[in-house]
Design a protein around this motif. Structure first.
Motif, PDB file in Angstrom:
ATOM      1  N   CYS A  33       0.838  -1.207   0.000  1.00 58.10           N
ATOM      2  CA  CYS A  33       0.000   0.000   0.000  1.00 58.10           C
ATOM      3  C   CYS A  33       0.871   1.254   0.000  1.00 58.10           C
ATOM      4  N   MET A  34       0.535   2.205  -0.874  1.00 59.79           N
ATOM      5  CA  MET A  34       1.279   3.476  -0.928  1.00 59.79           C
ATOM      6  C   MET A  34       0.458   4.610  -0.307  1.00 59.79           C
ATOM      7  N   SER A  36      -2.318   6.073  -0.921  1.00 56.87           N
ATOM      8  CA  SER A  36      -2.819   7.114  -1.825  1.00 56.87           C
ATOM      9  C   SER A  36      -4.226   7.558  -1.443  1.00 56.87           C
ATOM     10  N   GLY A  37      -4.954   6.681  -0.759  1.00 53.92           N
ATOM     11  CA  GLY A  37      -6.308   7.027  -0.330  1.00 53.92           C
ATOM     12  C   GLY A  37      -7.390   6.802  -1.375  1.00 53.92           C
ATOM     13  N   CYS A  39      -8.860   4.163  -2.258  1.00 55.11           N
ATOM     14  CA  CYS A  39      -9.891   3.213  -1.795  1.00 55.11           C
ATOM     15  C   CYS A  39     -10.898   3.918  -0.890  1.00 55.11           C
ATOM     16  N   CYS A  72      -7.040   0.907  -7.289  1.00 51.04           N
ATOM     17  CA  CYS A  72      -5.877   0.995  -6.393  1.00 51.04           C
ATOM     18  C   CYS A  72      -4.608   1.058  -7.241  1.00 51.04           C
ATOM     19  N   SER A  74      -1.439   0.753  -6.449  1.00 47.34           N
ATOM     20  CA  SER A  74      -0.239   0.020  -6.028  1.00 47.34           C
ATOM     21  C   SER A  74      -0.332  -1.490  -6.182  1.00 47.34           C
TER      22      SER A  74
HETATM   23  S1  SF4 Z   1      -5.979   2.623  -2.968  1.00 44.62           S
HETATM   24 FE1  SF4 Z   1      -4.470   0.997  -2.671  1.00 44.62          FE
HETATM   25  S2  SF4 Z   1      -2.526   2.052  -2.370  1.00 44.62           S
HETATM   26 FE2  SF4 Z   1      -4.154   3.543  -2.049  1.00 44.62          FE
HETATM   27  S3  SF4 Z   1      -4.536   3.530   0.154  1.00 44.62           S
HETATM   28 FE3  SF4 Z   1      -5.980   2.104  -0.778  1.00 44.62          FE
HETATM   29  S4  SF4 Z   1      -4.936   0.126  -0.674  1.00 44.62           S
HETATM   30 FE4  SF4 Z   1      -3.389   1.672  -0.338  1.00 44.62          FE
END
Ligand code: SF4
Length: 82
Positions: A33-34, A36-37, A39, A72, A74
């Motif tokens: 996970c990076m 990024s938010g 999700c 997502c 990443s």
């Molecule tokens: S979208 Fe993916 S990379 Fe970004 S916070 Fe959610 S799980 Fe992590």
């Protein structure tokens, strides 16, 4: 992000944690996970870091779960449809 479909066993082996739903399971890998938010911003009913468990696959339609998971950037989120 389009990802190679991995089996549940392969995902667990890679360090993913499973969040079970009725029709779909979501898998998350904290190490990938990076933060990024995407999700949480994508659908807070499914992804909410203030809640435990923070992923609730049954809180939206399967198609919506897939949409957000595939957004997502990443590869930290995966799904397996039942
Ligand atoms: S979208 Fe993916 S990379 Fe970004 S916070 Fe959610 S799980 Fe992590």
């Amino acid at each position: 992000m389009s990802q190679k479909q991995l089996s549940a066993a392969e995902l667990m082996e890679k360090g993913f944690r499973k969040y079970s739903g009725e029709e779909i399971d979501v898998y998350f890998n904290l190490d990938t996970c990076m933060h990024s938010g995407h999700c949480v911003l994508g659908n807070r009913a499914i992804f909410n870091t203030d809640r435990r468990p923070w992923i609730a696959p049954d809180n939206a339609d399967v198609e919506e779960v897939i949409r957000v998971v595939e957004n997502c950037p990443s590869g930290a989120l995966r799904y397996i449809r039942k």
